[in-house]
Design an enzyme around this catalytic site. Structure first.
Site, PDB file in Angstrom:
ATOM      1  N   SER A   1       6.668   8.025  37.387  1.00 51.14           N
ATOM      2  CA  SER A   1       7.503   8.556  38.454  1.00 51.14           C
ATOM      3  C   SER A   1       8.642   9.334  37.823  1.00 51.14           C
ATOM      4  O   SER A   1       9.072   9.018  36.710  1.00 51.14           O
ATOM      5  CB  SER A   1       8.070   7.425  39.314  1.00 51.14           C
ATOM      6  OG  SER A   1       9.003   7.937  40.250  1.00 51.14           O
ATOM      7  N   HIS A   2       9.104  10.345  38.529  1.00 48.65           N
ATOM      8  CA  HIS A   2      10.281  11.070  38.051  1.00 48.65           C
ATOM      9  C   HIS A   2      11.502  10.156  38.003  1.00 48.65           C
ATOM     10  O   HIS A   2      12.402  10.364  37.201  1.00 48.65           O
ATOM     11  CB  HIS A   2      10.577  12.269  38.954  1.00 48.65           C
ATOM     12  CG  HIS A   2       9.656  13.416  38.726  1.00 48.65           C
ATOM     13  ND1 HIS A   2       8.343  13.424  39.137  1.00 48.65           N
ATOM     14  CD2 HIS A   2       9.870  14.591  38.099  1.00 48.65           C
ATOM     15  CE1 HIS A   2       7.786  14.560  38.787  1.00 48.65           C
ATOM     16  NE2 HIS A   2       8.694  15.291  38.149  1.00 48.65           N
ATOM     17  N   SER A   3      11.510   9.149  38.846  1.00 44.73           N
ATOM     18  CA  SER A   3      12.632   8.212  38.891  1.00 44.73           C
ATOM     19  C   SER A   3      12.295   6.952  38.097  1.00 44.73           C
ATOM     20  O   SER A   3      11.365   6.223  38.455  1.00 44.73           O
ATOM     21  CB  SER A   3      12.940   7.808  40.334  1.00 44.73           C
ATOM     22  OG  SER A   3      13.830   6.708  40.346  1.00 44.73           O
TER      23      SER A   3
END
Length: 128
Positions: A8-10
């Protein structure tokens, strides 16, 4: 057993999802590859490569991604792996797909069955 990698980007989303999956199926190896090498927002091919190598236990690895550069970096990571491994990126919703995948992996299903469970999750209705 098939291993999973969450991208995930986060880094907060990936860490939380990994925690949920580990509680659901503690015997399945689930690796967090969210965020950049510095822990910021984004994705990293090197971080994903390392996670794939750690998740591989001989029966393959399913990589679950959120969007955009996570797909591109996952593809690059797979190309960088030097050992012979079965690795598939699941075209699945991240949370629902990962949960379906970890359940099937925990039941000892094959790589293809785990990927199919993940991708089928996009057809699951949440509200009737």
């Amino acid at each position: 057993m098939v291993g999973l990698v969450i991208v995930s980007h986060s880094p907060y989303i990936s860490k939380g999802l990994v925690q949920m999956l580990e509680e659901a199926q503690p015997e399945v190896t689930v690796m967090d590859a969210g965020g950049t090498d510095d822990g910021d927002m984004g994705t990293s091919a090197m971080r994903i490569q390392t996670a794939i190598e750690k998740a591989e236990a001989g029966e393959g690895v399913v990589v679950l991604v959120d969007f955009g550069s996570s797909v591109m970096n996952a593809e690059m990571a797979i190309e960088m792996i030097e050992t012979e491994s079965d690795i598939m990126i699941a075209d699945a919703p991240l949370i629902e797909g990962a949960y379906s995948a970890v359940m099937e992996a925990g039941f000892g299903k094959s790589l293809e069955e785990v990927v199919n469970a993940a991708t089928s999750a996009k057809d699951t209705k949440k509200v009737q």
